[in-house]
Design a protein around this motif. Structure first.
Motif, PDB file in Angstrom:
ATOM      1  N   SER A 137       0.963  -1.313   0.071  1.00  0.00           N
ATOM      2  CA  SER A 137      -0.096  -0.064   0.051  1.00  0.00           C
ATOM      3  C   SER A 137       0.770   1.250   0.000  1.00  0.00           C
ATOM      4  CB  SER A 137      -0.816  -0.158   1.434  1.00  0.00           C
ATOM      5  OG  SER A 137      -0.215   0.086   2.318  1.00  0.00           O
ATOM      6  N   LEU A 138       0.222   2.422  -0.246  1.00  0.00           N
ATOM      7  CA  LEU A 138       0.859   3.584  -0.071  1.00  0.00           C
ATOM      8  C   LEU A 138       1.707   3.788   1.190  1.00  0.00           C
ATOM      9  CD1 LEU A 138       1.978   5.962  -1.748  1.00  0.00           C
ATOM     10  CD2 LEU A 138      -0.164   7.515  -1.215  1.00  0.00           C
ATOM     11  N   ALA A 139       0.713   3.624   2.274  1.00  0.00           N
ATOM     12  CA  ALA A 139       1.259   3.820   3.684  1.00  0.00           C
ATOM     13  C   ALA A 139       2.515   3.124   3.795  1.00  0.00           C
ATOM     14  CB  ALA A 139       0.030   3.503   4.693  1.00  0.00           C
ATOM     15  N   ALA A 140       2.591   1.659   3.525  1.00  0.00           N
ATOM     16  CA  ALA A 140       3.655   0.933   3.863  1.00  0.00           C
ATOM     17  C   ALA A 140       5.115   1.450   2.979  1.00  0.00           C
ATOM     18  CB  ALA A 140       3.324  -0.487   3.471  1.00  0.00           C
ATOM     19  N   ALA A 141       4.588   2.080   1.760  1.00  0.00           N
ATOM     20  CA  ALA A 141       5.964   2.519   0.950  1.00  0.00           C
ATOM     21  C   ALA A 141       6.173   3.626   1.701  1.00  0.00           C
ATOM     22  CB  ALA A 141       5.258   2.832  -0.335  1.00  0.00           C
ATOM     23  N   LEU A 142       5.421   4.763   2.123  1.00  0.00           N
ATOM     24  CA  LEU A 142       5.880   5.933   2.864  1.00  0.00           C
ATOM     25  C   LEU A 142       6.554   5.662   4.023  1.00  0.00           C
ATOM     26  CD1 LEU A 142       3.007   8.522   2.043  1.00  0.00           C
ATOM     27  CD2 LEU A 142       5.282   8.370   1.069  1.00  0.00           C
ATOM     28  N   LYS A 143       6.217   4.600   4.696  1.00  0.00           N
ATOM     29  CA  LYS A 143       6.673   4.347   6.006  1.00  0.00           C
ATOM     30  C   LYS A 143       8.462   3.706   5.798  1.00  0.00           C
ATOM     31  CE  LYS A 143       5.816   1.659  10.298  1.00  0.00           C
ATOM     32  NZ  LYS A 143       5.061   0.646  10.774  1.00  0.00           N
ATOM     33  N   LEU A 144       8.473   2.782   4.633  1.00  0.00           N
ATOM     34  CA  LEU A 144       9.577   2.467   4.358  1.00  0.00           C
ATOM     35  C   LEU A 144      10.622   3.938   3.992  1.00  0.00           C
ATOM     36  CD1 LEU A 144       9.363  -0.814   2.010  1.00  0.00           C
ATOM     37  CD2 LEU A 144      10.564  -0.589   4.130  1.00  0.00           C
ATOM     38  N   LEU A 145      10.048   4.712   2.998  1.00  0.00           N
ATOM     39  CA  LEU A 145      10.737   5.826   2.565  1.00  0.00           C
ATOM     40  C   LEU A 145      11.002   6.858   3.812  1.00  0.00           C
ATOM     41  CD1 LEU A 145       9.483   6.563  -0.826  1.00  0.00           C
ATOM     42  CD2 LEU A 145      11.472   5.416  -0.211  1.00  0.00           C
ATOM     43  N   LEU A 146      10.284   6.874   5.051  1.00  0.00           N
ATOM     44  CA  LEU A 146      10.622   7.652   5.972  1.00  0.00           C
ATOM     45  C   LEU A 146      11.836   7.324   6.778  1.00  0.00           C
ATOM     46  CD1 LEU A 146       9.364   9.704   7.974  1.00  0.00           C
ATOM     47  CD2 LEU A 146       8.538   7.763   9.306  1.00  0.00           C
ATOM     48  N   ILE A 147      12.478   6.110   6.663  1.00  0.00           N
ATOM     49  CA  ILE A 147      13.656   5.769   7.451  1.00  0.00           C
ATOM     50  C   ILE A 147      14.539   6.505   6.778  1.00  0.00           C
ATOM     51  CG2 ILE A 147      15.022   3.857   7.622  1.00  0.00           C
ATOM     52  CD1 ILE A 147      12.745   1.849   7.542  1.00  0.00           C
ATOM     53  N   TRP A 148      14.749   6.669   5.274  1.00  0.00           N
ATOM     54  CA  TRP A 148      15.649   7.281   4.706  1.00  0.00           C
ATOM     55  C   TRP A 148      16.163   8.932   5.250  1.00  0.00           C
ATOM     56  CZ3 TRP A 148      16.622   9.889  -0.566  1.00  0.00           C
ATOM     57  CH2 TRP A 148      17.989  10.081  -0.635  1.00  0.00           C
ATOM     58  N   PRO A 149      15.225   9.715   5.366  1.00  0.00           N
ATOM     59  CA  PRO A 149      15.696  10.969   5.820  1.00  0.00           C
ATOM     60  C   PRO A 149      15.998  10.929   7.463  1.00  0.00           C
ATOM     61  CG  PRO A 149      13.235  11.060   5.369  1.00  0.00           C
ATOM     62  CD  PRO A 149      13.859   9.825   4.728  1.00  0.00           C
ATOM     63  N   LEU A 150      15.666  10.029   8.022  1.00  0.00           N
ATOM     64  CA  LEU A 150      15.873   9.856   9.120  1.00  0.00           C
ATOM     65  C   LEU A 150      17.489   9.520   9.352  1.00  0.00           C
ATOM     66  CD1 LEU A 150      12.945   8.210  10.927  1.00  0.00           C
ATOM     67  CD2 LEU A 150      13.912  10.665  11.458  1.00  0.00           C
ATOM     68  N   LEU A 207      29.341   2.024  13.596  1.00  0.00           N
ATOM     69  CA  LEU A 207      28.462   2.793  12.512  1.00  0.00           C
ATOM     70  C   LEU A 207      27.873   2.173  11.267  1.00  0.00           C
ATOM     71  CD1 LEU A 207      29.798   6.232  13.212  1.00  0.00           C
ATOM     72  CD2 LEU A 207      27.978   5.400  14.412  1.00  0.00           C
ATOM     73  N   LEU A 208      28.870   1.557  10.784  1.00  0.00           N
ATOM     74  CA  LEU A 208      28.581   0.855   9.449  1.00  0.00           C
ATOM     75  C   LEU A 208      27.511  -0.439   9.723  1.00  0.00           C
ATOM     76  CD1 LEU A 208      29.056   0.569   6.407  1.00  0.00           C
ATOM     77  CD2 LEU A 208      30.744  -1.149   6.996  1.00  0.00           C
ATOM     78  N   PHE A 209      27.776  -1.039  11.169  1.00  0.00           N
ATOM     79  CA  PHE A 209      26.946  -2.170  11.626  1.00  0.00           C
ATOM     80  C   PHE A 209      25.509  -1.593  11.779  1.00  0.00           C
ATOM     81  CE2 PHE A 209      30.497  -4.381  13.893  1.00  0.00           C
ATOM     82  CZ  PHE A 209      31.015  -4.710  12.562  1.00  0.00           C
ATOM     83  N   GLY A 210      25.466  -0.436  12.127  1.00  0.00           N
ATOM     84  CA  GLY A 210      23.898   0.278  12.449  1.00  0.00           C
ATOM     85  C   GLY A 210      23.258   0.328  10.930  1.00  0.00           C
ATOM     86  N   THR A 211      24.052   0.816  10.096  1.00  0.00           N
ATOM     87  CA  THR A 211      23.269   1.201   8.771  1.00  0.00           C
ATOM     88  C   THR A 211      22.939  -0.359   8.219  1.00  0.00           C
ATOM     89  OG1 THR A 211      24.753   2.832   8.778  1.00  0.00           O
ATOM     90  CG2 THR A 211      23.254   2.340   6.631  1.00  0.00           C
ATOM     91  N   LEU A 226      16.368   1.385  15.226  1.00  0.00           N
ATOM     92  CA  LEU A 226      17.835   1.070  14.973  1.00  0.00           C
ATOM     93  C   LEU A 226      18.463   2.146  14.194  1.00  0.00           C
ATOM     94  CD1 LEU A 226      19.773  -1.170  15.659  1.00  0.00           C
ATOM     95  CD2 LEU A 226      19.227  -2.233  13.712  1.00  0.00           C
ATOM     96  N   ALA A 227      18.055   2.524  13.283  1.00  0.00           N
ATOM     97  CA  ALA A 227      18.643   3.676  12.289  1.00  0.00           C
ATOM     98  C   ALA A 227      18.911   4.841  13.272  1.00  0.00           C
ATOM     99  CB  ALA A 227      17.804   3.934  11.276  1.00  0.00           C
ATOM    100  N   LEU A 228      17.918   5.185  14.134  1.00  0.00           N
ATOM    101  CA  LEU A 228      18.056   6.589  14.843  1.00  0.00           C
ATOM    102  C   LEU A 228      19.016   6.133  16.142  1.00  0.00           C
ATOM    103  CD1 LEU A 228      14.538   7.977  14.812  1.00  0.00           C
ATOM    104  CD2 LEU A 228      16.484   8.901  13.801  1.00  0.00           C
ATOM    105  N   LEU A 229      18.835   4.871  16.948  1.00  0.00           N
ATOM    106  CA  LEU A 229      19.632   4.967  18.161  1.00  0.00           C
ATOM    107  C   LEU A 229      20.936   4.481  17.764  1.00  0.00           C
ATOM    108  CD1 LEU A 229      17.044   3.881  20.499  1.00  0.00           C
ATOM    109  CD2 LEU A 229      18.087   5.912  20.349  1.00  0.00           C
ATOM    110  N   ALA A 230      21.258   3.968  16.705  1.00  0.00           N
ATOM    111  CA  ALA A 230      22.824   3.416  16.190  1.00  0.00           C
ATOM    112  C   ALA A 230      23.587   4.645  16.374  1.00  0.00           C
ATOM    113  CB  ALA A 230      22.870   2.896  15.006  1.00  0.00           C
ATOM    114  N   ALA A 231      22.995   5.776  15.834  1.00  0.00           N
ATOM    115  CA  ALA A 231      23.824   7.294  15.894  1.00  0.00           C
ATOM    116  C   ALA A 231      24.297   7.645  17.298  1.00  0.00           C
ATOM    117  CB  ALA A 231      23.034   8.094  15.274  1.00  0.00           C
ATOM    118  N   ILE A 232      23.353   7.380  18.324  1.00  0.00           N
ATOM    119  CA  ILE A 232      23.927   7.773  19.700  1.00  0.00           C
ATOM    120  C   ILE A 232      25.187   7.187  20.201  1.00  0.00           C
ATOM    121  CG2 ILE A 232      23.158   7.511  22.030  1.00  0.00           C
ATOM    122  CD1 ILE A 232      20.219   7.920  21.363  1.00  0.00           C
ATOM    123  N   GLY A 233      25.389   6.008  19.857  1.00  0.00           N
ATOM    124  CA  GLY A 233      26.920   5.400  20.070  1.00  0.00           C
ATOM    125  C   GLY A 233      27.969   6.327  19.361  1.00  0.00           C
TER     126      GLY A 233
END
Lengths: 100, 100, 91, 82
Positions: free
Chosen positions: A58-71, C38-42, C67-74
């Motif tokens: 779904s679109l929501a699942a795709a957006l959630k996956l893509l949300l990880i990237w800017p973080l 850090l590479l392990f985190g990603t 995991l993506a957010l908290l691996a940076a804390i280390g």
């Protein structure tokens, strides 16, 4: 068609992870290795997330996956800045090719 | 062999490794690391053996979830005590009892 | 077919991670070893997302996010508090 | 292929745990312990326990590593300037 696009994106992402690992093993100093790490972080994970998002249910699942990237982009930029500034403060000189 | 059984075996090995570390190592920070490894091994045994016919049992999972939080709290307390001991006596291992 | 391919990529990334782990155990300076972590985190984030696509279910995507957010804390803790020099002593 | 994944993950867990205890220098041991916590999060994902994986990713990979690195830095600073 969409499936082949997804497979190609996943393969490109895996290639960037391999390149980042090899760079981390082979580059000469801290600043160069930070550069290699940023490639694996930003491009490798970005391509893998994109490859999975184009075939999400779904679109929501795709957006959630893509949300990880800017973080991950924000986190990696912050860590890279902190480590590079600390290395500079400790007086570690950047690597230069030896003059001939 | 299912993955649950495999990880339960790994957990048993980790527990043995952790016990050996807690008993044999004098340095307090390394002993805290060994204690954490021991706890992780116990958690792996609990969750790995709780999978029957591929269906996970939720009760050990809830217990392990509590256990992880307790382990990090215990680690923080142990680190604070280690720092205090180092500030007061300047040493990083526990004194031996001679009169015992 | 895609789930099999996702699992294959996850296996490849795990091999990648193990190679980096072997290198991290004998890295020359403290900064190298921290960059390996850090590479392990990603890489771990990518493996989790791929496992979610290969039949693990959508909750694994949440794990990957955390995991993506908290691996940076280390990494931040290393740069701000622990890194004292090119080759620090054994405390 | 699942079995290969599990076996490789198990070997990596055992190896990183052993090197954590046997590493000659303390900072190396702490970094290997952070890597061990990350591998544990992957193991929870393989065991169909995403809620434990969530807690382990937050605590094992993030919080405990930061606590250990902080304590290591404090002890080292104190040793340099007694």
């Amino acid at each position: 068609m969409l499936e082949w696009l997804s497979l190609a994106l996943l393969a490109v992402g895996a290639f960037f992870f391999l390149a980042g690992t090899v760079g981390l093993l082979r580059f000469p100093d801290v600043y160069c290795r930070l550069h290699a790490l940023a490639k694996a972080d930003n491009l490798g994970l970005g391509f893998i997330l994109l490859g999975l998002a184009v075939q999400a249910d779904s679109l929501a699942a795709a957006l959630k996956l893509l949300l990880i990237w800017p973080l991950v982009l924000a986190a990696s930029a912050g860590v890279g800045f902190a480590i590079a500034r600390r290395a500079h403060a400790l007086g570690i000189a950047p690597w230069r090719k030896e003059a001939e | 062999m299912t993955s649950g059984l495999l990880f339960a075996l790994v957990g048993a090995a980790l527990f043995a490794l952790g016990v050996a570390g807690v008993v044999l190592i004098d340095h307090l920070l390394r002993r805290i690391l060994a204690f954490n490894l021991m706890g992780s091994g116990a958690f792996l045994v609990l969750v790995g053996l709780a999978q029957r016919n591929g269906v996970p049992d939720p009760v050990p999972q809830a217990m392990v979830l509590t256990g992880i939080v307790v382990a990090v709290a215990a680690t923080a307390l142990a680190l604070a005590l280690t720092r205090k001991l180092h500030a007061l006596t300047g040493r990083l291992d526990l004194p031996e009892d001679a009169d015992d | 077919m895609t789930s099999v391919f996702a699992l294959a990529i996850a296996l490849f990334l795990l091999v990648n991670l193990v190679v980096a782990l072997l290198a991290a155990a004998r890295g020359p300076t403290p900064a190298d070893r921290m960059l390996m972590a850090l590479l392990f985190g990603t890489t771990g984030t990518a493996v989790l997302v791929l496992l979610a696509a290969a039949g693990g279910g959508t909750p694994l995507v949440d794990v990957a996010l955390v995991l993506a957010l908290l691996a940076a804390i280390g990494g931040i803790a290393f740069a701000k508090r622990a890194w004292q020099g090119e080759e620090g002593g054994d405390a | 292929m699942t079995l290969a994944f599990d076996l490789l993950l198990a070997l990596a867990l055992l190896w990183s745990a052993w090197r954590t205890l046997a590493a000659p220098r303390l900072d190396r041991a702490i970094v290997l312990f952070i890597a061990f916590g990350l591998l544990m999060a992957l193991a929870w994902a393989r065991l169909a326990a995403p809620d434990i994986g969530l807690a382990e990713a937050a605590i094992g990979a993030g919080l405990t590593g930061a606590l250990l690195l902080d304590a290591y830095g404090v002890l080292q600073r104190r040793r340099d300037r007694p």
